[in-house]
Design an enzyme around this catalytic site. Structure first.
Site, PDB file in Angstrom:
ATOM      1  N   SER A  31      55.802  23.508   1.095  1.00  0.00           N
ATOM      2  CA  SER A  31      57.243  23.575   1.291  1.00  0.00           C
ATOM      3  C   SER A  31      57.745  22.154   1.529  1.00  0.00           C
ATOM      4  O   SER A  31      56.979  21.189   1.452  1.00  0.00           O
ATOM      5  CB  SER A  31      57.572  24.445   2.498  1.00  0.00           C
ATOM      6  OG  SER A  31      57.169  23.765   3.670  1.00  0.00           O
ATOM      7  N   LYS A  32      59.009  22.053   1.865  1.00  0.00           N
ATOM      8  CA  LYS A  32      59.600  20.722   2.082  1.00  0.00           C
ATOM      9  C   LYS A  32      58.839  19.949   3.155  1.00  0.00           C
ATOM     10  O   LYS A  32      58.716  18.743   3.112  1.00  0.00           O
ATOM     11  CB  LYS A  32      61.045  20.866   2.527  1.00  0.00           C
ATOM     12  CG  LYS A  32      61.916  21.402   1.435  1.00  0.00           C
ATOM     13  CD  LYS A  32      63.278  20.736   1.452  1.00  0.00           C
ATOM     14  CE  LYS A  32      64.112  21.148   0.267  1.00  0.00           C
ATOM     15  NZ  LYS A  32      64.487  22.555   0.307  1.00  0.00           N
ATOM     16  N   ARG A  33      58.323  20.722   4.115  1.00  0.00           N
ATOM     17  CA  ARG A  33      57.555  20.120   5.196  1.00  0.00           C
ATOM     18  C   ARG A  33      56.409  19.253   4.671  1.00  0.00           C
ATOM     19  O   ARG A  33      55.982  18.297   5.285  1.00  0.00           O
ATOM     20  CB  ARG A  33      56.971  21.266   6.027  1.00  0.00           C
ATOM     21  CG  ARG A  33      56.868  21.051   7.474  1.00  0.00           C
ATOM     22  CD  ARG A  33      56.712  22.382   8.222  1.00  0.00           C
ATOM     23  NE  ARG A  33      56.584  23.552   7.384  1.00  0.00           N
ATOM     24  CZ  ARG A  33      55.446  24.196   7.149  1.00  0.00           C
ATOM     25  NH1 ARG A  33      54.350  23.771   7.680  1.00  0.00           N
ATOM     26  NH2 ARG A  33      55.431  25.273   6.383  1.00  0.00           N
ATOM     27  N   HIS A  34      55.858  19.653   3.530  1.00  0.00           N
ATOM     28  CA  HIS A  34      54.717  18.921   2.964  1.00  0.00           C
ATOM     29  C   HIS A  34      55.160  17.960   1.875  1.00  0.00           C
ATOM     30  O   HIS A  34      54.397  17.645   0.978  1.00  0.00           O
ATOM     31  CB  HIS A  34      53.731  19.895   2.336  1.00  0.00           C
ATOM     32  CG  HIS A  34      53.272  20.962   3.255  1.00  0.00           C
ATOM     33  ND1 HIS A  34      53.822  22.223   3.254  1.00  0.00           N
ATOM     34  CD2 HIS A  34      52.337  20.969   4.207  1.00  0.00           C
ATOM     35  CE1 HIS A  34      53.225  22.957   4.155  1.00  0.00           C
ATOM     36  NE2 HIS A  34      52.329  22.217   4.757  1.00  0.00           N
ATOM     37  N   ALA A  35      56.400  17.535   1.932  1.00  0.00           N
ATOM     38  CA  ALA A  35      56.909  16.633   0.893  1.00  0.00           C
ATOM     39  C   ALA A  35      56.926  17.320  -0.461  1.00  0.00           C
ATOM     40  O   ALA A  35      56.718  16.686  -1.493  1.00  0.00           O
ATOM     41  CB  ALA A  35      56.088  15.342   0.821  1.00  0.00           C
TER      42      ALA A  35
END
Ligand code: GLU
Length: 473
Positions: free
Chosen positions: A239-243
């Site tokens: 997700s965005k959390r993981h770039a």
């Protein structure tokens, strides 16, 4: 049989890594088989679909070179066709109007939950056989099989079997007549002649719902291949959390499209232990049977490494053009320094991305603001001043049109001899003086790229800096 695959993004955001990988696998398989890829924009959800997303997705696919032979189709332009099929399913007894209102459905769900059952529609209207009267609200439900099993042979996961008892009579048209996802997808896949559905395994639960609709419409089943998700290093879905940023963000970072394709292919597919493939090689070798059964983990360091391998192999003129664009993005003028091809030749082995190459070579195109503090402290010492002064004189004696690596080396040699120094003693002060930092290509290439005038003025600047430092100490 011509193989037909499809990529059907929902345009509610950018193309992310997972979507790009799905597109890639469908593209690879179609090409491998000499087939066709259909691009279909799944924009039935009017509230969440935007033209900006469609444009961004097409832009990303084009950048990656993932072309399609048919489409882009838009589901929003096919509502008449879905309505026709829904009518046909009702007429043929495969679907029915359901008049249960929200309150009844809610009460049913509550009582099922209280009894420890999975909430499911109780098929109250299945055998009413009645059409709505004018103005009467009704949804249309598909008659899922009441008994037996729905089975398919997943090209990645192997045989999958689901008990019919687990399948609900799913809504295929809402009360405002809007068709639902599972219906549209099946109608499109049939109409577009799709033979292979390669998609993320977040859709595995939809497949047993879609298969009975294929049967009801008298269509042959396509091959299904559900590809495991991409996970972050923490084991959670990417997700965005993981770039997991837009694919176009990687373009901005100076990742080459062929490198991103290579990396994405390896996230879920393998050919022995080989890591580096061109797009053509992947087309030749790709096979559904070689898709991994377990989830892949996104590893940014490996993406950078993969990119570096492709940077090394990329045609230099193309890298020069890309480097120029990255320098311009930093407000630098590529004409204000050495020819870009020369810079690329010196830096291609030293940068993992074009962005890094631009960062590391920026000093060739404009004066730097300040020295790297640690490098200046260590190398721009008073003890280095005489050697720098001598180097300045030796370089000044080289004619502008003789500014070659050989002439530069001769000038350096003469200073080493005269001052009884080793190259190790003067290379670092010289490097810091002309680039501002302690890591650059080999010293003769560094000096040559910098150019005669700039080399002389930067050595002067360093001498002044050393003098000011000495005065301040
Ligand atoms: N539009 C769906 C999505 O973006 C894909 C549907 C499918 O592959 O069947 O997730």
């Amino acid at each position: 049989m011509t193989v037909v695959t499809r990529f059907p993004p929902s345009p509610s955001g950018h193309l992310h890594l997972g979507g790009a990988r799905t597109a890639l696998f469908n593209w690879l398989y179609a090409r491998h088989c000499g087939g066709e890829l259909v691009l279909r924009i799944e924009d039935t959800d009017r509230a969440r679909s935007t033209q900006a997303s469609v444009d961004a997705i097409l832009d990303a696919l084009q950048w990656l070179g993932l072309d399609w032979q048919r489409g882009p189709y838009r589901q929003s332009e096919r509502f008449d066709r879905y309505a026709e099929i829904i009518r046909r399913l009702v007429d043929d007894g495969h679907a029915y109007h359901c008049f249960c209102d929200a309150a009844r459905i809610e009460a049913l769900r509550e009582s099922q939950k209280a009894a420890g059952q999975n909430p499911a529609y109780d098929r109250h209207c299945r055998d009413l056989g009645r059409q709505p009267s004018p103005g009467e609200a009704a949804v249309v439900r598909f008659k899922s099989p009441l008994a037996g099993r729905v089975a398919f042979d997943d090209a990645v996961r192997g045989p999958v079997t689901v008990d019919a008892a687990q399948l609900d009579d799913l809504v295929i048209a809402r009360s405002d007549r809007a068709p639902t996802y599972n219906l549209c997808v099946v109608v499109d896949d049939i109409d577009m002649g799709v033979t292979h559905i390669i998609r993320g395994d977040d859709h595995t639960n939809n497949t047993p719902r879609q298969i009975p609709i294929f049967h009801a419409l008298g269509a042959a089943l396509p091959v299904f291949a559900h590809v495991p998700m991409i996970l972050g290093a923490d084991g959670r879905r990417l997700s965005k959390r993981h770039a997991d940023v837009s694919v176009l963000e990687y373009r901005a970072q100076g990742i080459l499209p062929e490198a991103l394709l290579n990396y994405l292919a390896r996230l879920g597919w393998a050919h022995g232990d080989r890591e580096i493939f061109s797009a053509d090689e992947m087309v030749e070798l790709f096979d559904l049977a070689a898709i991994n059964k377990s989830a892949a983990h996104f590893d940014p360091a490996k993406l950078l490494w993969t990119n570096q391998q492709h940077v090394r192999a990329a045609p230099r003129p193309r890298l020069a053009e890309l480097l120029g664009a990255h320098l311009e993005q930093r407000g630098l003028n590529p004409a204000a320094g050495p020819p870009l091809a020369d810079t690329v030749a010196a830096f291609a082995e030293r940068a993992q991305t074009l962005q890094e190459m631009a960062d590391k070579s920026a000093w060739l195109y404009a004066d730097f603001d300040h020295y790297d503090p640690a490098a200046a402290k260590k190398h721009l010492r008073p003890a280095a001043a005489p050697a720098l002064q001598a180097l300045r004189e030796a370089f000044a004696a080289v004619a502008d049109d003789d500014w070659s690596a050989a002439a530069i080396n001769r000038a350096i040699e003469s200073v080493l001899e005269a001052q009884k120094l080793t190259l190790g003693r003067i290379a670092q002060p010289l490097r810091v003086a002309i680039s501002g930092a302690a890591a650059t290509p080999p010293i003769d290439a560094t000096v040559q790229l910098t150019g005669r005038a700039r080399t002389l003025s930067r050595i002067e600047r360093a001498l002044k800096w050393i003098a000011a430092r000495t005065a301040a100490d």
